[in-house]
Every structure is written in C-alpha cells, then in structure tokens.
Design a protein around this motif. Structure first.
Motif, PDB file in Angstrom:
ATOM      1  N   SER A 108       1.769   6.823  -9.072  1.00  0.00           N
ATOM      2  CA  SER A 108       1.557   8.246  -8.832  1.00  0.00           C
ATOM      3  C   SER A 108       2.293   8.660  -7.574  1.00  0.00           C
ATOM      4  CB  SER A 108       0.051   8.547  -8.680  1.00  0.00           C
ATOM      5  OG  SER A 108      -0.471   7.847  -7.554  1.00  0.00           O
ATOM      6  N   SER A 109       2.460   9.965  -7.418  1.00  0.00           N
ATOM      7  CA  SER A 109       3.118  10.479  -6.226  1.00  0.00           C
ATOM      8  C   SER A 109       2.160  10.410  -5.046  1.00  0.00           C
ATOM      9  CB  SER A 109       3.565  11.929  -6.452  1.00  0.00           C
ATOM     10  OG  SER A 109       4.476  12.001  -7.531  1.00  0.00           O
ATOM     11  N   GLY A 110       2.727  10.327  -3.805  1.00  0.00           N
ATOM     12  CA  GLY A 110       1.888  10.284  -2.621  1.00  0.00           C
ATOM     13  C   GLY A 110       2.590   9.581  -1.478  1.00  0.00           C
ATOM     14  N   SER A 111       1.809   9.175  -0.464  1.00  0.00           N
ATOM     15  CA  SER A 111       2.342   8.488   0.699  1.00  0.00           C
ATOM     16  C   SER A 111       2.002   7.013   0.636  1.00  0.00           C
ATOM     17  CB  SER A 111       1.780   9.092   1.996  1.00  0.00           C
ATOM     18  OG  SER A 111       2.207  10.417   2.157  1.00  0.00           O
ATOM     19  N   LEU A 112       2.990   6.185   1.054  1.00  0.00           N
ATOM     20  CA  LEU A 112       2.774   4.746   1.163  1.00  0.00           C
ATOM     21  C   LEU A 112       3.000   4.337   2.610  1.00  0.00           C
ATOM     22  CD1 LEU A 112       4.531   3.227  -1.996  1.00  0.00           C
ATOM     23  CD2 LEU A 112       2.082   3.365  -1.555  1.00  0.00           C
ATOM     24  N   LYS A 113       2.078   3.524   3.161  1.00  0.00           N
ATOM     25  CA  LYS A 113       2.213   3.013   4.514  1.00  0.00           C
ATOM     26  C   LYS A 113       2.161   1.501   4.484  1.00  0.00           C
ATOM     27  CE  LYS A 113      -0.144   6.942   6.741  1.00  0.00           C
ATOM     28  NZ  LYS A 113      -1.293   7.329   7.620  1.00  0.00           N
ATOM     29  N   VAL A 114       2.844   0.873   5.481  1.00  0.00           N
ATOM     30  CA  VAL A 114       2.775  -0.569   5.615  1.00  0.00           C
ATOM     31  C   VAL A 114       2.764  -0.901   7.095  1.00  0.00           C
ATOM     32  CG1 VAL A 114       5.280  -0.954   5.582  1.00  0.00           C
ATOM     33  CG2 VAL A 114       3.741  -2.781   4.854  1.00  0.00           C
ATOM     34  N   ASN A 115       1.993  -1.940   7.467  1.00  0.00           N
ATOM     35  CA  ASN A 115       1.907  -2.416   8.849  1.00  0.00           C
ATOM     36  C   ASN A 115       2.360  -3.872   8.869  1.00  0.00           C
ATOM     37  OD1 ASN A 115       0.794  -1.792  11.687  1.00  0.00           O
ATOM     38  ND2 ASN A 115      -0.117  -3.785  11.194  1.00  0.00           N
ATOM     39  N   VAL A 116       3.352  -4.195   9.783  1.00  0.00           N
ATOM     40  CA  VAL A 116       3.899  -5.556   9.870  1.00  0.00           C
ATOM     41  C   VAL A 116       3.625  -6.090  11.266  1.00  0.00           C
ATOM     42  CG1 VAL A 116       5.955  -7.001   9.708  1.00  0.00           C
ATOM     43  CG2 VAL A 116       5.689  -5.032   8.189  1.00  0.00           C
ATOM     44  N   THR A 117       3.099  -7.323  11.363  1.00  0.00           N
ATOM     45  CA  THR A 117       2.823  -7.999  12.632  1.00  0.00           C
ATOM     46  C   THR A 117       3.531  -9.346  12.620  1.00  0.00           C
ATOM     47  OG1 THR A 117       0.639  -6.949  12.762  1.00  0.00           O
ATOM     48  CG2 THR A 117       1.059  -8.861  14.190  1.00  0.00           C
ATOM     49  N   ASP A 118       4.342  -9.642  13.713  1.00  0.00           N
ATOM     50  CA  ASP A 118       5.055 -10.919  13.726  1.00  0.00           C
ATOM     51  C   ASP A 118       4.227 -11.997  14.411  1.00  0.00           C
ATOM     52  OD1 ASP A 118       5.257 -10.459  16.425  1.00  0.00           O
ATOM     53  OD2 ASP A 118       7.450 -10.476  16.507  1.00  0.00           O
ATOM     54  N   ALA A 119       4.848 -13.206  14.580  1.00  0.00           N
ATOM     55  CA  ALA A 119       4.119 -14.357  15.123  1.00  0.00           C
ATOM     56  C   ALA A 119       3.736 -14.166  16.572  1.00  0.00           C
ATOM     57  CB  ALA A 119       4.986 -15.611  14.978  1.00  0.00           C
ATOM     58  N   LEU A 120       4.398 -13.245  17.303  1.00  0.00           N
ATOM     59  CA  LEU A 120       4.077 -12.986  18.700  1.00  0.00           C
ATOM     60  C   LEU A 120       3.101 -11.845  18.859  1.00  0.00           C
ATOM     61  CD1 LEU A 120       7.639 -13.311  20.284  1.00  0.00           C
ATOM     62  CD2 LEU A 120       5.831 -15.035  20.181  1.00  0.00           C
ATOM     63  N   GLY A 121       2.653 -11.283  17.744  1.00  0.00           N
ATOM     64  CA  GLY A 121       1.709 -10.182  17.791  1.00  0.00           C
ATOM     65  C   GLY A 121       2.359  -8.823  17.899  1.00  0.00           C
ATOM     66  N   CYS A 122       3.687  -8.757  17.885  1.00  0.00           N
ATOM     67  CA  CYS A 122       4.377  -7.471  17.918  1.00  0.00           C
ATOM     68  C   CYS A 122       4.205  -6.786  16.568  1.00  0.00           C
ATOM     69  CB  CYS A 122       5.847  -7.666  18.245  1.00  0.00           C
ATOM     70  SG  CYS A 122       6.128  -8.596  19.769  1.00  0.00           S
ATOM     71  N   THR A 123       4.044  -5.467  16.570  1.00  0.00           N
ATOM     72  CA  THR A 123       3.760  -4.746  15.341  1.00  0.00           C
ATOM     73  C   THR A 123       4.776  -3.631  15.108  1.00  0.00           C
ATOM     74  OG1 THR A 123       2.277  -3.198  16.450  1.00  0.00           O
ATOM     75  CG2 THR A 123       1.298  -5.211  15.562  1.00  0.00           C
ATOM     76  N   SER A 124       4.881  -3.257  13.802  1.00  0.00           N
ATOM     77  CA  SER A 124       5.713  -2.134  13.398  1.00  0.00           C
ATOM     78  C   SER A 124       5.060  -1.506  12.183  1.00  0.00           C
ATOM     79  CB  SER A 124       7.129  -2.602  13.065  1.00  0.00           C
ATOM     80  OG  SER A 124       7.921  -1.511  12.597  1.00  0.00           O
ATOM     81  N   GLN A 125       4.944  -0.171  12.186  1.00  0.00           N
ATOM     82  CA  GLN A 125       4.335   0.552  11.079  1.00  0.00           C
ATOM     83  C   GLN A 125       5.297   1.615  10.593  1.00  0.00           C
ATOM     84  OE1 GLN A 125       0.894   3.363  11.548  1.00  0.00           O
ATOM     85  NE2 GLN A 125      -0.227   1.700  10.501  1.00  0.00           N
ATOM     86  N   THR A 126       5.354   1.801   9.245  1.00  0.00           N
ATOM     87  CA  THR A 126       6.246   2.806   8.668  1.00  0.00           C
ATOM     88  C   THR A 126       5.562   3.440   7.477  1.00  0.00           C
ATOM     89  OG1 THR A 126       8.462   3.223   7.805  1.00  0.00           O
ATOM     90  CG2 THR A 126       7.424   1.166   7.129  1.00  0.00           C
ATOM     91  N   GLU A 127       6.010   4.655   7.126  1.00  0.00           N
ATOM     92  CA  GLU A 127       5.417   5.434   6.035  1.00  0.00           C
ATOM     93  C   GLU A 127       6.532   6.118   5.269  1.00  0.00           C
ATOM     94  OE1 GLU A 127       2.128   9.045   5.393  1.00  0.00           O
ATOM     95  OE2 GLU A 127       2.647   8.302   7.398  1.00  0.00           O
ATOM     96  N   VAL A 128       6.317   6.317   3.928  1.00  0.00           N
ATOM     97  CA  VAL A 128       7.303   6.973   3.097  1.00  0.00           C
ATOM     98  C   VAL A 128       6.580   7.785   2.021  1.00  0.00           C
ATOM     99  CG1 VAL A 128       7.541   5.073   1.435  1.00  0.00           C
ATOM    100  CG2 VAL A 128       9.452   6.637   1.800  1.00  0.00           C
TER     101      VAL A 128
END
Length: 680
Positions: free
Chosen positions: A470-490
């Motif tokens: 279905s249509s809408g927003s998708l988000k994802v959260n990524v965390t590496d081995a050092l605990g650094c994070t990155s989040q993105t949405e589309v």
C-alpha cells in the motif's frame, strides 16, 4: 871499342825488347818471361752537355804500360784529366816510361734535346682505389739506353700501374745522364666512400655491451666489411673493450680503412656523508651520497622508497641504496644512521573517533631514553600530559624536551569514522499475466562498522529487504557495531490496478481517395490507432518486415498478399496489449485513359493534354501536327502534359496527332496513337 859494342848491344836489346813487349813475351836462355801489357784507358766524366750553360769534363783511368805516364792533348794541355770543356773532340797521347805510346780520342757531345711524349694515364676508379696507371715514352732523344725513375719508387719501366689518386712525377735520363722530369695527377673517377661512426663504449665494468655502428655513403653499393675480429657485418655489437679496424669495399673494389676504439666503463663507487638524527625518533637524520664513475644520469632507489641522492628526514637505523646509471649498471651499498641522543617517543595506543562528530579519540604515549626530566607541550593544550582522552577528529602536535636539550616532535591525526549512511530504495514487481503487484523496499548502507542492526517501521528486524502492499511512509533505523546510528524515511506509492486489455484498437484507410476500394500495391495506407492514455509506448509491425513507432503511421506495401498488421502498446509497468488485423493487398491492373480534346485557357480545367495512367512503370509521349512536325515530347510519369505551346508560341486550335509509349509492371511495352483536338 868495348864501350861502343856494349852500347850497340843495349840498343839492340832495347829494340828487341820493345818488339818483344809488343808481342807480350821475352826469351832469355830459353826461359819464357812475361812482358808488361799494353796501355788501356778507361774514360768517364761528363761526356755530353745537357744544355749550353753546362761544361763537360774527362776523367781518365790509365792501366797497363809502365808508369809514370805523360799526357799531351790536342789542345796542348798535359794534365791527365780535363775540366771546363765545351763540346767537341779531344785527343790525348799517353806515353809510358818505356816510350809506349797510346792515343785516345774522346768526344764531348753537344747539347741534344730530350723530349717526352705526353703521359698516357688512366684515373683510379675511386678516391680509395689503386687501379690508376701511367705510361711514358721518349719523343726526341739520343737513343737507348734510357733510365726511368718514378716518384713512387718504380725504376727502369715505362709504365706504372696500381696507382692511387694523387700527384706523381717521372724522370727519364739518357745515356749521358741528361734527364727531364714531368709531373701528372691520377684522379678519382668517382667519389670515394665517406664513413661516419657511432661508438658505444662499455656500459658497465666487465660487460661486453659495446658497439660500433657505421654509416657509409659514396662509392657504389653493396659494400663488404672485414673487421679485425673476423666479423663481416656492417656494425659490431656486444663487443669488449679494445681497438677494432675495418676494411670496407664497394662493388668496384674501392676500399676504405679505419680503426676505432671502444673504451671500458668506469667502475661505479659511492661516497657518503651521514648525518645522525639529533634525538631518537626525531627523524632528522640524513645520508648524502655522490657517485664516482659510471655514466650519468643516475637513478637512486633507497630501501625506504626515496629516489634522490640525499636520503633525508629519517630515523636512526640501517639503510641500503641501489644506484643505476644510464647504461643500467648498478652499485649497492648499506649505511647506518646513528642517534645523538636516546630520547624517544613511543606510541602505546591511538584510537579514532568512533562515530561521526563524536569526541571519543585517544592517544597514549611513553617516553624512553630521556636524559633527566622531560617536558611535554601539545599544540592544542600545553598543559596536557602523555595520555590524551576524549579527542575529536583532528591533528595534534606534541613536542618533548629533556634536560640535555634533545627535542622530539611528533604529529598525531585522530581520524573520524566514516559517517554511517542509510538510504531506502523501492521498486514495484508487476505480474502482467495476472495483474498482480508487489512493492519491494531495501536499505543501502555506507560507512560505519559492521555488523549492522536494522529495524523497519513496519516491524521487520535484521533484514535489508521488505515487501509493501500500500501507499505510505517507510522508515528504517540502522545501528553499527560502534553504536553509531542512521535513520531514513521514504514515501512509497502503490497503484490500485495495472492496465488491462480492451483499450487498444486501430483502423486503416487509403491516404488518397480512389475508385478502387481494395488496398493496392504502392498505395499509401494510413493506420489510425485508438490507444488509452495509460499506455506510454507503442510499436507497429506491418507483416512485411517493416515496423514503426509512430502513433498513426503511413505505410506502403511493395508486394501483394495478405499481411498481419500488429499494434503493441506498453504501460508504465512494462505490461503490453496487442491488437491485430489482416490486410489484403492486391496488384493493380494496368489502366490508361486518353482524352480526345483539351482547352488550354488557364481556368484550371483540362488545361493540358495528358493521359490518366495506372500500373505502368515507364511513359513517354510525342505530339505532331497534321504535317508531321513534332510539336511536343515528354517522358516520365511526373509529366504535366502539353499546354498547346510550341517554341514559345500558342498553337492554333485544330486537330493534332499523338504517340504514347508505356511499359506495364510486368515489363510489356505498349504504343498507342490517335488524335486530339485543341479547342480555344
């Protein structure tokens, strides 16, 4: 009386002895006594004058008889020899001690010309040739014998051979030593050889890589070569040190000879100046080398990668250098750089900032070999010690000094970890056959340190790819081995349905209206499509091997037959719809219609005389008046016909004759004749 008798006997004996002497023998008491021989005279000196300015002389060599001798010349002189004589005849009477008389007549010849014929000579074939020759002969002289002397050493021969180009002379003397000398030059019939050389001395000591390369001009090719080492090639390669001579001959036998020297290479050596580092770890030591021998330019290769003659800014230790000269010869040497002081800065540990923008870097150091107390000075914090914590990314400079004055500096760089970046990408997976759609989303990750922890807003964990419906927003959260994070949405769009059949159709018609309803060969047919707006692309196939991507194309069938025309349309998802029709294409029948009159009055109706043609490949027409004079002629299917004008003048109304020739599509030739009326 006795005295008179003795005198008589002596006279008798003397006379008898005289006769006996003339006979050459005396007898006393039957014993044979040999008497003295008669006088003989040898004459020498200058007995012929070569010029009027000369004077002759006579030298006598008297033998036999009984010395001493007396001389009496016809010129009244009484000397044995004569000098300062003019030409003429000189007579001398020679008397020995016992009265024997000998008369000698001597002639001093007057001057007589000695003239030579011109030298007959043949030049040498080339400047290095020795095949020249010269021949001499006497034109006027006293006669044989003559003495001949050539400047090249030949004697008593009238012809000299094997002469090289150059200047020569020849002297001819007669029997009285009067001589004449003539000179001549032997030239070269052709230019001699000129040879230039390029000598390559030995590149390295002990090798055999010398060479002599020759360049030969002049003479007559081909050339032959004979080297002193036995080689017969033009050039010498891979030769050792030494002298080499060569004889070069051309086709005519002319030769050139030269010698060349190949020198040995000078053995390379290295002379160095070593500067120790001031303190352990200071890295300011150096080695400066100079090359002796070999051939410049030189290439330097240090074991630490430097490539100059000076190895600079190095720590204490062992270093090696290989020097290569222009010929590839090498010399290798090892060097040792010492330390003036033992002060050394040791890095125990250094870590970079864990995440982009964080201050988690650190530097841990130790001091070794310090003389007395030491002091530290950081560029960013002069009071900081050897251990630094919570450092952000950047460059840090440290200077350490001990009581001896030794100073060690070092620069540290705290690198920032590559930023963790996540990006969502999507695609729609369409099954055109059943009309099903599935959305696919996946996350692309750059930077950071693996492994990664992934969490989707839709609830999925630990997976890089998910499906959506279905249509809408998708988000994802990524965390590496050092605990650094990155989040993105589309934002994703999901269609309700895909294109279905039933919105595609086409029709066709002739571009020009005609009385024939069927499609004919070579007629322009326009295909008119009915395509839904959901389709973004289309393609036509006309069944005869031709295709088009126009929406409403115009096509001409070149042959007759039944053709299946297909229209295919594509939607944005790559799904396609197809519409087909069968078209019958016929071969047109031959047709020609010839009018019997025309009115060239400019009203646009029937202004020219031209037949109507169909299914013909060639056409020509001639118009004649009733007298047989040709009024008009034309050929080609594009002709507009006769407008009633002849040679720029309007033709009068009346009857005219025509002859029309045309060829049908199957190649048959036809001719039609008849009359036409011009009406004005």
């Amino acid at each position: 009386m006795i005295l008179s008798l003795l005198w008589s006997v002596m006279i008798s004996f003397t006379v008898s002895a005289q006769h006996a002497i003339e006979r050459g023998v005396l007898n006393f008491d039957n014993n044979r006594i040999f008497a003295t021989k008669g006088i003989t005279v040898g004459v020498s000196g200058k007995l012929a004058l070569c010029s009027h300015a000369e004077k002759g002389h006579i030298i006598l060599d008297v033998q036999g008889g009984v010395a001493p001798y007396t001389y009496r010349w016809n010129t009244l002189q009484t000397t044995k020899d004569r000098t300062d004589l003019y030409s003429g005849t000189y007579t001398v009477v020679i008397t020995d001690a016992v009265g024997t008389v000998h008369t000698e007549r001597i002639v001093v010849q007057p001057p007589y010309p000695l003239i030579l014929n011109p030298v007959e000579k043949a030049d040498a074939s080339c400047s290095s040739g020795n095949d020249g020759s010269a021949k001499i002969s006497v034109k006027v002289g006293r006669g044989e014998p003559y003495r001949v002397t050539w400047s090249n050493g030949l004697t008593d021969t009238w012809e000299a051979t094997n002469l090289e180009p150059g200047s020569y002379s020849v002297t001819v003397a007669d029997k009285f030593n009067c001589d004449i000398t003539t000179t001549f030059e032997i030239k070269a019939a052709s230019e001699g050889m000129q040879v230039s050389e390029a000598i390559q001395d030995l590149g390295c000591s002990g090798l055999s890589n010398g060479s002599i390369n020759l360049s030969v001009k002049g003479g007559q090719a081909p050339y032959t070569y004979q080297w002193s080492n036995g080689s017969t090639s033009k050039d010498l390669i891979n030769i050792t040190e030494g002298d080499y001579s060569v004889i070069i001959k051309d086709q005519t036998g002319c030769s050139f000879q030269a010698s060349y020297a190949v020198k040995a290479a000078t053995q390379m050596g290295l002379k160095e100046t070593v500067q120790p580092e001031s303190c352990a770890g200071a890295g300011n030591g150096s080695i400066q080398v100079s090359v002796q021998g070999g051939t410049a330019p030189y290439m330097y290769k240090w074991n630490n990668g430097q490539s100059t003659s000076k190895l600079g800014d190095v720590n204490a230790g062992d270093y090696s250098l290989i020097v290569t000269d222009a010929f590839g010869c090498t010399v290798e040497k090892k060097f040792t750089v010492g330390t003036d002081s033992a002060l050394e800065l040791e890095v125990l540990d250094q870590t970079k900032a864990a995440c982009a923008g964080s201050s988690a870097g650190s530097i841990h150091l130790a001091i070794k070999g310090a003389s007395g107390k030491y002091s530290t000075k950081w560029s960013d914090d002069p009071s900081a010690g050897l251990n630094r914590e919570n450092l952000s990314a950047g460059t840090y400079h440290l200077s350490v000094s001990d009581e001896s004055g030794c100073n060690v500096t070092k620069t540290f760089t705290i690198a920032e970890a590559q930023a963790l970046q996540a990006r969502i990408e999507t695609v729609l997976d369409v099954d055109c056959a059943i009309g099903a759609i599935t959305g696919v989303a996946w996350v692309s990750i750059k930077g950071g340190v693996q492994p990664y922890q992934i969490s989707w807003s839709s609830g999925e964990e630990a997976t890089r790819e998910i499906n959506f419906h279905s249509s809408g927003s998708l988000k994802v959260n990524v965390t590496d081995a050092l605990g650094c994070t990155s989040q993105t949405e589309v934002r994703v769009d999901f269609p309700s349905q895909i294109n279905k059949a039933g919105r595609l159709d086409f029709d066709y018609r002739k571009l020009e209206i005609s009385s024939e309803p069927e499609v004919q060969v070579d007629e322009e047919i326009i295909f008119e499509s009915v395509i839904s707006d959901d389709f973004i692309g289309w393609e036509w196939s006309f069944g005869d091997g031709n295709a088009s991507k126009e929406k409403d194309p115009i096509h001409i069938f070149q042959t007759s037959g039944m053709f299946e025309v297909t229209l295919t349309a594509y939607d944005i998802y790559g799904c396609s719809s197809i519409e087909k029709n069968i078209i019958q294409v016929n071969t047109p029948l031959e047709f020609i219609a010839i009018p019997n009159a025309f009115t060239p009055n400019g009203d646009g109706l029937n202004d020219t005389f031209i037949p109507k043609l169909r299914a013909v490949s060639t056409f020509s027409m001639d118009i004649f008046n009733t007298w047989g004079e040709k009024m008009y002629s034309v050929s080609g299917l594009e002709s507009k016909g006769w407008d009633g004008v002849y040679q720029g003048q309007v033709s009068p109304p009346g009857n005219y004759l025509y002859q029309i020739t045309y060829t049908s599509r199957d190649g048959q030739l036809f001719t039609r004749t008849g009359g036409v009326t011009l009406i004005r």
